[in-house]
Design an enzyme around this catalytic site. Structure first.
Site, PDB file in Angstrom:
ATOM      1  CG  ASP A   1      -0.301  -0.556   2.468  1.00 14.37           C
ATOM      2  OD1 ASP A   1       0.920  -0.369   2.649  1.00 14.37           O
ATOM      3  OD2 ASP A   1      -1.006  -1.180   3.274  1.00 14.37           O
TER       4      ASP A   1
ATOM      5  CG  ASP B   1      -9.130  -2.764  12.607  1.00 17.72           C
ATOM      6  OD1 ASP B   1      -8.115  -3.299  12.113  1.00 17.72           O
ATOM      7  OD2 ASP B   1      -9.612  -1.693  12.176  1.00 17.72           O
TER       8      ASP B   1
ATOM      9  CG  HIS C   1      -6.410  -3.178   9.162  1.00 19.98           C
ATOM     10  ND1 HIS C   1      -6.481  -2.494  10.361  1.00 19.98           N
ATOM     11  CD2 HIS C   1      -5.268  -2.764   8.570  1.00 19.98           C
ATOM     12  CE1 HIS C   1      -5.425  -1.709  10.478  1.00 19.98           C
ATOM     13  NE2 HIS C   1      -4.670  -1.853   9.408  1.00 19.98           N
TER      14      HIS C   1
ATOM     15  CD  GLU D   1      -8.857   0.578   7.946  1.00 20.12           C
ATOM     16  OE1 GLU D   1      -8.851  -0.205   8.907  1.00 20.12           O
ATOM     17  OE2 GLU D   1      -8.158   1.611   7.902  1.00 20.12           O
TER      18      GLU D   1
END
Length: 263
Positions: free
Chosen positions: A72, A141, A143, A148
């Site tokens: 990314d 979380d 991801h 996400e």
């Protein structure tokens, strides 16, 4: 899914680096048959990169015939920006190994055409025959990359708006100033990652415990995108004991028993 449990983060880094080198050397890459490696940024892989640099400089592994694709990049940051992932990779890894600059692929966060940049990235991966080993970290979380919670598990490389929790977590890289953290990024998709022949996820620290619990013991769900790894035929999670704190004792005992072999 394999789960490799090590005593601490340092041992996770060492095991991961040894495994990367093992896979590259086993492949015997050449200019006409390169090994294709997917790479992450963030604090978790830094130890692995440090080990790989030492191994490369000692001649234990070469990246001369390795092609890389990073996961990314932030939208709006120039490659020279200290917090861009271009800068991160060159400062923390690429400048100290024998990789050819033309073999490094990182999404362009300054592109004027996001759709074309993402489509071109997917085509570039396909053009070299796909990724042999994709390495990633995991957020609190669950991801992976910037996929996400509630991201499609079949998603491809695309633009993604970041959640408040991710922005807050990444503020530590921007001197704690949340206003300086980009709110969008370009990221490979879950489908892109899962297309790799092998996927290895690194997880260290107690803050990752819930993510591992839901992703290893829970159902496959877009609420915890790491859980998609359950369906991969060659998925590995390398974690320290702190990150296993929420797992059932029997789960931890099982993986500790079956993973006594080196690789």
């Amino acid at each position: 899914m394999r789960v490799i449990i090590k005593e601490d983060a340092s041992m996770v880094s060492e095991w991961a680096a040894e495994y990367v080198a093992f896979r590259i050397n086993e492949f015997h890459p050449t200019a006409k048959k390169p090994f294709v490696l997917g790479l992450p940024t963030g604090s978790t892989p830094l130890g692995m990169y440090a080990h790989l640099i030492k191994m490369c400089q000692k001649g234990r592994v070469s990246f001369e015939n390795v092609i890389t694709f990073n996961m990314d990049e932030y939208i709006g940051l120039a490659p020279s920006h200290p917090q861009s992932y271009h800068y991160f990779m060159w400062q923390n890894f690429f400048k100290d190994i024998d990789i050819k600059p033309q073999n490094v692929h990182i999404l362009n966060g300054l592109t004027k055409n996001y759709a074309k940049e993402c489509a071109d990235y997917e085509r570039a991966i396909a053009a070299v025959g796909g990724v042999h080993l994709f390495i990633g970290g995991v957020g609190e979380d669950g991801h992976i990359a910037f996929n996400e919670p509630f991201s499609s598990l079949s998603s491809r490389t695309r633009i993604k708006t970041l959640t408040e929790s991710t922005i807050k977590a990444n503020a530590r890289f921007f001197d704690g100033d949340i206003s300086q953290v980009p709110t969008q990024a370009l990221t490979v998709g879950i489908g892109t990652i899962m297309d790799a022949r092998e996927v290895m996820i690194l997880a260290t620290g107690a803050s990752k415990a819930q993510a591992l619990k839901h992703s290893i013991e829970g159902s496959i769900s877009h609420m915890w995108t790491l859980s998609a790894l359950q369906q991969h035929p060659h998925g590995i999670i390398v974690c320290d004991k702190s990150a296993t704190g929420a797992l059932e004792q029997a789960t931890t005992a099982y993986f500790m028993e079956v993973e006594k072999q080196k690789f």
